[in-house]
Design a protein around this motif. Structure first.
Motif: not given
Ligand SMILES: [Fe+2]
Ligand SMILES: [Fe+2]
Length: 281
Positions: A241-246, A261-262, A269-272, A277-279
């Protein structure tokens, strides 16, 4: 027993025994268990399926690419994915476990279907987002994990594939930034469309429970544990999830759109992590 005598004895042994001998050798050499090799067989097979999907996606995308240079670059990406299939399959052969050379799990077929819809709609942005950004991001997380935690052979192979996937992501980021400048509203719509279709499918595969794969590989699904790679599902999901946010951030998407979206990913099941930053925006 000398090395030569051992090799001759191995050659004369029945096939089953020969294979057990080889497995024992590898286990001693890498200090890894049978459970570890079953886990790697499972991961390599699913990775091959992702690579097969990538070959098909890139190939189907070629006619949508605007210039001849872009078409050539996309064909090259498809070719690199096909080399990844062969590399992963040869690792299985060396380590003496079975790997699938075709798609087994239904999630890959679902993503392929959505990708084909985007091609039919001539939605190049959605295609790039699905393949170059989303799939490549998940591939990067996977190969990074194998590079970090795998046995030396697996780590070396993962490291080589990782270089290509990082390059594919960069190509995608450049392409998407260009499209975003020309049509920010349209590309954000494509992002939302692609996100809700592809991310739940990709995330559901960060798991050791499968639909059909373990049966096809003849391994016990319930016995697979990421502990054999010194990690766990939650750790990989957070990294994914962190990499997707990046990735979304680097692509220059609007943080207001991406934060929503995040947020929606928590339902599957995605928990940043706290430092994402974005989360926290
Ligand atoms: Fe690949
Ligand atoms: Fe790739």
């Amino acid at each position: 027993m000398s090395e030569v005598t051992a090799a001759v004895a191995d050659d004369l042994a029945p096939v089953d025994l020969r294979s057990t001998n080889r497995r024992n050798e590898l286990q001693t050499q890498h200090e890894k268990t049978d459970g570890y090799f079953n886990l790697i067989a499972y991961i390599a097979s699913n990775a091959i399926a992702g690579e097969v999907m990538a070959v098909e996606n890139y190939s189907e995308m070629v006619p949508l690419m605007p210039t001849t240079d872009d078409k050539i670059e996309t064909v090259k990406q498809a070719h690199e994915e096909s080399k990844h299939i062969q590399m992963l399959a040869s690792l299985g052969k060396r380590h003496d476990y079975t790997v699938m050379r075709e798609i087994v799990e239904p999630q890959w077929f679902n993503i392929r279907r959505h990708f084909s819809s985007a091609v039919q709609n001539k939605d190049l942005a959605a295609c790039l987002i699905m393949q170059d950004l989303m799939t490549e991001t998940m591939a990067i997380v996977l190969y990074r994990t194998l590079k970090r935690q795998g046995d030396p052979d697996t780590a070396a192979l993962a490291s080589k594939i990782l270089e290509d996937e990082l390059e594919h992501l960069e190509i995608g980021l450049t392409r998407i930034r260009g499209l975003l400048e020309a049509d920010p509203e349209g590309v954000h719509e494509s992002l939302k469309w692609a996100h809700h279709r592809v991310m739940p499918e990709l995330f559901s595969m960060v798991s050791t429970s499968c639909h059909f794969l373990c049966d096809r590989l003849n391994i016990d699904c319930g016995a697979l544990s990421l502990g054999d790679l010194k990690t766990d599902i939650d750790e990989i999901r957070i990294e994914a999830l962190d990499t997707y946010v990046e990735t979304l951030d680097k692509a220059n998407f609007d943080p207001v759109v991406t934060a929503a979206l995040i947020e929606s990913m928590q339902s599957y099941g995605g928990t940043p992590s706290m430092n994402s930053a974005l989360a926290t925006a």
